[in-house]
Design a protein around this motif. Structure first.
Motif, PDB file in Angstrom:
ATOM      1  N   ILE A 107       0.850  -1.210   0.000  1.00  0.00           N
ATOM      2  CA  ILE A 107       0.000   0.000   0.000  1.00  0.00           C
ATOM      3  C   ILE A 107       0.877   1.249   0.000  1.00  0.00           C
ATOM      4  CG2 ILE A 107      -1.665   1.329   1.373  1.00  0.00           C
ATOM      5  CD1 ILE A 107      -2.802  -1.427   2.330  1.00  0.00           C
ATOM      6  N   SER A 108       1.931   1.190   0.813  1.00  0.00           N
ATOM      7  CA  SER A 108       2.813   2.352   0.935  1.00  0.00           C
ATOM      8  C   SER A 108       3.543   2.642  -0.382  1.00  0.00           C
ATOM      9  CB  SER A 108       3.810   2.093   2.065  1.00  0.00           C
ATOM     10  OG  SER A 108       4.874   2.960   1.981  1.00  0.00           O
ATOM     11  N   GLU A 109       4.012   1.578  -1.045  1.00  0.00           N
ATOM     12  CA  GLU A 109       4.719   1.800  -2.326  1.00  0.00           C
ATOM     13  C   GLU A 109       3.764   2.423  -3.344  1.00  0.00           C
ATOM     14  OE1 GLU A 109       6.416  -2.013  -3.231  1.00  0.00           O
ATOM     15  OE2 GLU A 109       8.026  -1.714  -1.758  1.00  0.00           O
ATOM     16  N   PHE A 110       2.535   1.923  -3.358  1.00  0.00           N
ATOM     17  CA  PHE A 110       1.533   2.490  -4.258  1.00  0.00           C
ATOM     18  C   PHE A 110       1.279   3.966  -3.894  1.00  0.00           C
ATOM     19  CE2 PHE A 110      -2.976   3.573  -4.759  1.00  0.00           C
ATOM     20  CZ  PHE A 110      -3.078   3.532  -6.145  1.00  0.00           C
ATOM     21  N   ALA A 111       1.083   4.226  -2.582  1.00  0.00           N
ATOM     22  CA  ALA A 111       0.794   5.599  -2.139  1.00  0.00           C
ATOM     23  C   ALA A 111       1.920   6.545  -2.558  1.00  0.00           C
ATOM     24  CB  ALA A 111       0.620   5.624  -0.627  1.00  0.00           C
ATOM     25  N   ARG A 112       3.152   6.101  -2.326  1.00  0.00           N
ATOM     26  CA  ARG A 112       4.302   6.964  -2.660  1.00  0.00           C
ATOM     27  C   ARG A 112       4.339   7.238  -4.157  1.00  0.00           C
ATOM     28  NH1 ARG A 112       8.279   4.739   2.107  1.00  0.00           N
ATOM     29  NH2 ARG A 112       7.407   6.142   3.647  1.00  0.00           N
ATOM     30  N   SER A 113       3.982   6.240  -4.961  1.00  0.00           N
ATOM     31  CA  SER A 113       4.019   6.438  -6.417  1.00  0.00           C
ATOM     32  C   SER A 113       2.978   7.469  -6.865  1.00  0.00           C
ATOM     33  CB  SER A 113       3.800   5.110  -7.151  1.00  0.00           C
ATOM     34  OG  SER A 113       2.433   4.744  -7.082  1.00  0.00           O
ATOM     35  N   LYS A 114       1.977   7.693  -6.019  1.00  0.00           N
ATOM     36  CA  LYS A 114       0.922   8.663  -6.362  1.00  0.00           C
ATOM     37  C   LYS A 114       1.062   9.964  -5.565  1.00  0.00           C
ATOM     38  CE  LYS A 114      -1.246   5.810  -9.080  1.00  0.00           C
ATOM     39  NZ  LYS A 114      -0.652   5.798 -10.410  1.00  0.00           N
ATOM     40  N   GLY A 115       2.128  10.079  -4.798  1.00  0.00           N
ATOM     41  CA  GLY A 115       2.338  11.302  -4.001  1.00  0.00           C
ATOM     42  C   GLY A 115       1.385  11.404  -2.813  1.00  0.00           C
ATOM     43  N   ILE A 116       0.869  10.246  -2.360  1.00  0.00           N
ATOM     44  CA  ILE A 116      -0.059  10.230  -1.207  1.00  0.00           C
ATOM     45  C   ILE A 116       0.734   9.897   0.051  1.00  0.00           C
ATOM     46  CG2 ILE A 116      -2.040   9.020  -0.197  1.00  0.00           C
ATOM     47  CD1 ILE A 116      -2.939   8.425  -3.124  1.00  0.00           C
ATOM     48  N   LYS A 117       0.420  10.618   1.156  1.00  0.00           N
ATOM     49  CA  LYS A 117       1.170  10.373   2.388  1.00  0.00           C
ATOM     50  C   LYS A 117       0.522   9.264   3.214  1.00  0.00           C
ATOM     51  CE  LYS A 117       1.100  14.715   2.075  1.00  0.00           C
ATOM     52  NZ  LYS A 117       0.806  16.106   2.298  1.00  0.00           N
ATOM     53  N   MET A 118       1.341   8.642   4.036  1.00  0.00           N
ATOM     54  CA  MET A 118       0.881   7.510   4.857  1.00  0.00           C
ATOM     55  C   MET A 118       0.990   7.884   6.346  1.00  0.00           C
ATOM     56  SD  MET A 118       0.292   4.668   2.930  1.00  0.00           S
ATOM     57  CE  MET A 118       0.634   3.277   3.995  1.00  0.00           C
ATOM     58  N   HIS A 119      -0.145   7.726   7.062  1.00  0.00           N
ATOM     59  CA  HIS A 119      -0.139   7.926   8.519  1.00  0.00           C
ATOM     60  C   HIS A 119      -0.518   6.617   9.187  1.00  0.00           C
ATOM     61  CE1 HIS A 119      -0.748   9.782  12.455  1.00  0.00           C
ATOM     62  NE2 HIS A 119      -1.894   9.127  12.529  1.00  0.00           N
ATOM     63  N   LEU A 120       0.145   6.307  10.288  1.00  0.00           N
ATOM     64  CA  LEU A 120      -0.213   5.109  11.067  1.00  0.00           C
ATOM     65  C   LEU A 120      -0.727   5.505  12.437  1.00  0.00           C
ATOM     66  CD1 LEU A 120      -0.233   1.994  11.521  1.00  0.00           C
ATOM     67  CD2 LEU A 120       2.064   2.246  12.480  1.00  0.00           C
ATOM     68  N   ASP A 121      -1.950   5.053  12.754  1.00  0.00           N
ATOM     69  CA  ASP A 121      -2.398   5.097  14.138  1.00  0.00           C
ATOM     70  C   ASP A 121      -1.833   3.837  14.785  1.00  0.00           C
ATOM     71  OD1 ASP A 121      -3.629   4.913  16.561  1.00  0.00           O
ATOM     72  OD2 ASP A 121      -5.648   5.383  15.840  1.00  0.00           O
ATOM     73  N   GLY A 122      -0.690   4.027  15.419  1.00  0.00           N
ATOM     74  CA  GLY A 122      -0.001   2.896  16.045  1.00  0.00           C
ATOM     75  C   GLY A 122      -0.155   2.940  17.552  1.00  0.00           C
ATOM     76  N   ALA A 123      -1.356   3.277  17.998  1.00  0.00           N
ATOM     77  CA  ALA A 123      -1.608   3.336  19.448  1.00  0.00           C
ATOM     78  C   ALA A 123      -1.102   2.059  20.119  1.00  0.00           C
ATOM     79  CB  ALA A 123      -3.101   3.523  19.709  1.00  0.00           C
ATOM     80  N   ARG A 124      -1.335   0.919  19.433  1.00  0.00           N
ATOM     81  CA  ARG A 124      -0.902  -0.379  19.991  1.00  0.00           C
ATOM     82  C   ARG A 124       0.092  -1.074  19.054  1.00  0.00           C
ATOM     83  NH1 ARG A 124      -6.228   0.315  21.145  1.00  0.00           N
ATOM     84  NH2 ARG A 124      -6.750   0.432  23.356  1.00  0.00           N
ATOM     85  N   ILE A 125       0.954  -0.315  18.404  1.00  0.00           N
ATOM     86  CA  ILE A 125       1.969  -0.930  17.534  1.00  0.00           C
ATOM     87  C   ILE A 125       2.957  -1.738  18.389  1.00  0.00           C
ATOM     88  CG2 ILE A 125       3.610   1.013  17.503  1.00  0.00           C
ATOM     89  CD1 ILE A 125       2.645  -1.080  14.447  1.00  0.00           C
ATOM     90  N   TRP A 126       3.071  -1.349  19.651  1.00  0.00           N
ATOM     91  CA  TRP A 126       3.925  -2.101  20.594  1.00  0.00           C
ATOM     92  C   TRP A 126       3.540  -3.577  20.585  1.00  0.00           C
ATOM     93  CZ3 TRP A 126       7.154   1.594  21.697  1.00  0.00           C
ATOM     94  CH2 TRP A 126       6.683   2.900  21.885  1.00  0.00           C
ATOM     95  N   HIS A 127       2.242  -3.832  20.519  1.00  0.00           N
ATOM     96  CA  HIS A 127       1.742  -5.208  20.583  1.00  0.00           C
ATOM     97  C   HIS A 127       2.162  -5.999  19.345  1.00  0.00           C
ATOM     98  CE1 HIS A 127      -0.941  -4.422  24.051  1.00  0.00           C
ATOM     99  NE2 HIS A 127      -0.870  -3.197  23.577  1.00  0.00           N
ATOM    100  N   VAL A 128       2.210  -5.319  18.205  1.00  0.00           N
ATOM    101  CA  VAL A 128       2.611  -5.999  16.970  1.00  0.00           C
ATOM    102  C   VAL A 128       4.077  -6.404  17.088  1.00  0.00           C
ATOM    103  CG1 VAL A 128       2.725  -5.865  14.465  1.00  0.00           C
ATOM    104  CG2 VAL A 128       0.975  -4.555  15.691  1.00  0.00           C
ATOM    105  N   ALA A 129       4.893  -5.476  17.561  1.00  0.00           N
ATOM    106  CA  ALA A 129       6.324  -5.773  17.723  1.00  0.00           C
ATOM    107  C   ALA A 129       6.509  -6.924  18.709  1.00  0.00           C
ATOM    108  CB  ALA A 129       7.064  -4.531  18.196  1.00  0.00           C
ATOM    109  N   ALA A 130       5.785  -6.861  19.835  1.00  0.00           N
ATOM    110  CA  ALA A 130       5.940  -7.897  20.859  1.00  0.00           C
ATOM    111  C   ALA A 130       5.477  -9.254  20.339  1.00  0.00           C
ATOM    112  CB  ALA A 130       5.144  -7.522  22.108  1.00  0.00           C
ATOM    113  N   GLU A 131       4.404  -9.258  19.560  1.00  0.00           N
ATOM    114  CA  GLU A 131       3.835 -10.535  19.114  1.00  0.00           C
ATOM    115  C   GLU A 131       4.619 -11.145  17.954  1.00  0.00           C
ATOM    116  OE1 GLU A 131       1.561 -12.194  20.671  1.00  0.00           O
ATOM    117  OE2 GLU A 131       1.459 -13.791  19.186  1.00  0.00           O
ATOM    118  N   THR A 132       5.020 -10.299  17.007  1.00  0.00           N
ATOM    119  CA  THR A 132       5.624 -10.843  15.775  1.00  0.00           C
ATOM    120  C   THR A 132       7.147 -10.841  15.808  1.00  0.00           C
ATOM    121  OG1 THR A 132       5.724  -8.670  14.717  1.00  0.00           O
ATOM    122  CG2 THR A 132       3.697  -9.948  14.389  1.00  0.00           C
ATOM    123  N   GLY A 133       7.724 -10.057  16.712  1.00  0.00           N
ATOM    124  CA  GLY A 133       9.178  -9.942  16.729  1.00  0.00           C
ATOM    125  C   GLY A 133       9.705  -9.035  15.624  1.00  0.00           C
ATOM    126  N   THR A 134       8.814  -8.355  14.934  1.00  0.00           N
ATOM    127  CA  THR A 134       9.247  -7.392  13.909  1.00  0.00           C
ATOM    128  C   THR A 134       9.608  -6.085  14.608  1.00  0.00           C
ATOM    129  OG1 THR A 134       7.559  -8.354  12.477  1.00  0.00           O
ATOM    130  CG2 THR A 134       8.564  -6.302  11.712  1.00  0.00           C
TER     131      THR A 134
END
Ligand SMILES: Cc1ncc(COP(=O)(O)O)c(C=O)c1O
Length: 398
Positions: free
Chosen positions: A189-216
């Motif tokens: 999605i981000s690569e597509f957005a960048r190709s069209k000059g569209i900005k990307m925002h993340l509501d990562g209120a709980r992005i901590w949980h993604v990192a903790a769960e996936t190890g990414t």
């Protein structure tokens, strides 16, 4: 000084005075902590511990509108771990998202594209329209879980047709309702957005949980975005605060918008200290939180309850009607237990202060209710078997 003036001052001082620490404060707070351990309504209700406050009071005493050293250290640290140039400490996740969007959106007319369940769309009091004059395209994901590049391509607006307000920001949320957004899809999605000059925002209120769960790493998770909002006061258990990260130029502009919104705070060192304590001590607790949510999910399935949204991190959504009851009945019965449980609607949230006993008691209650309903003749209807998205009833307090 005239005695008249002295008398009126004394009277004002008396009127102004307030002692809000009741004689039972300590016991009340202990009771509150015990209740929080049995509250499944949200992770925002987690209470700061004495250890967190003890660390927080050691932070610096600057004024954050000018320069607050501990707050700046927190901003620099989160910017670093998310791979961004700069950060801005703000009072809430809503403020962080809204400042992020206001700073990204330059010249109306424009549209923000997001999931129809997104916090920025449903739960921020119409802030995108109010603060930014933005139109919002809210999409139902075809797969019932997360937006895909196809969903985005089918709804994005660009090109010369003057009838439409162009998409200027794609705002994603991760986690969303506790589910993890696949990173490959975000990258596409981000690569597509960048190709069209569209900005990307993340509501990562709980992005901590993604990192903790996936190890990414947080850096990888945040890389596809121009701006990211992260919260300290939900899963991480700090009393107050969120942070917006992005490029230096973006954060410089966002700092002015924060002031414009009335969000320039003063002696924030204490809050930054609590956030730092949460990063060091509470972030490592998230795998246990997720394990409790999975235990809840498995227990509910074993009882025959339909799961509306799975336990990928710290929440699940379940279907009370699938065992012949209502959320209100469950919540009322939960309050009448010898040790009450506190429940919202279909959403059940585990957090760093949730106890295993609370999970066991919740499952026992649901099992008892299911058994009673069965005995009274309830037969589970065959619904929701198509694997598609089903909306969830959220009696939500965040
Ligand atoms: C995904 C998400 N984003 C943003 C917010 C807003 O945070 P706050 O309540 O601090 O304004 C919340 C609140 O729970 C949330 O769940």
């Amino acid at each position: 000084m005239s005695s008249e003036l002295e008398k009126s001052r004394a009277s004002i001082i008396k009127d102004v005075k307030l002692d809000l620490i009741s004689s039972t404060a300590e016991a009340d707070n202990e009771l509150k902590r015990a209740q929080l351990a049995r509250t499944f309504i949200s992770d925002t209700i987690t209470a700061p511990t004495k250890e967190m406050y003890a660390y927080g009071v050691l932070a610096t005493l600057g004024d954050d509108v000018y320069h607050e050293p501990s707050t700046h250290a927190l901003e620099a640290h989160v910017a670093k771990i998310t791979g961004k140039e700069a950060g801005l400490f703000v009072s809430s996740g809503t403020m962080s998202n809204q400042i992020g969007l206001r700073t990204q959106l330059m010249q109306p007319p424009y549209t923000i594209l997001c999931d129809h369940r997104a916090h920025i769309y449903k739960y921020e009091a119409g802030g995108a329209a109010f603060h930014s004059g933005a139109h919002v395209t809210a999409i139902v994901p075809q797969n019932g879980h997360h937006l895909t590049l196809d969903d985005i391509k089918g709804n994005v607006i660009y090109g010369p047709d003057v009838h439409f307000a162009p998409t200027e920001v794609i705002a994603l949320e991760n986690t969303l309702n506790g589910t993890i957004f696949p990173q490959e899809e975000i990258t596409a999605i981000s690569e597509f957005a960048r190709s069209k000059g569209i900005k990307m925002h993340l509501d990562g209120a709980r992005i901590w949980h993604v990192a903790a769960e996936t190890g990414t790493s947080l850096k990888v998770l945040c890389e596809p975005f121009d701006s990211v909002s992260l919260c300290f006061s939900k899963g991480l258990g700090a009393p107050v605060g969120s942070i917006l990260v992005g490029s230096q130029e973006f954060i410089t502009r966002a700092r002015r918008i924060r002031k414009l919104f009335g969000g320039g705070m003063r002696q924030t060192g204490l809050l930054a200290g609590c956030a730092a304590y949460a990063l060091s001590n509470n972030f490592p607790l998230l795998p246990r939180v997720h394990a409790l949510a999975r235990k809840l999910e498995q227990g509910l399935k074993d009882i025959g309850v339909t799961i509306l949204s799975p336990a990928e991190t710290c929440m699940i959504f379940y279907d009370a009607p699938s065992i012949g009851t209502t959320y209100d009945e469950i919540a009322e019965r939960a309050l009448k237990l010898p040790e009450p449980l506190f429940l919202g609607g279909s959403r059940v949230v585990t957090h760093i202060q949730t106890t295993e006993a609370a999970v066991d008691d919740f499952l026992k209650l649901i099992a008892d209710i299911a058994e009673e309903k069965k005995k009274a003749g309830f037969v589970k209807p065959q619904v929701n078997g198509d694997g598609k998205y089903h909306d969830v009833y959220v009696r939500r307090t965040h």
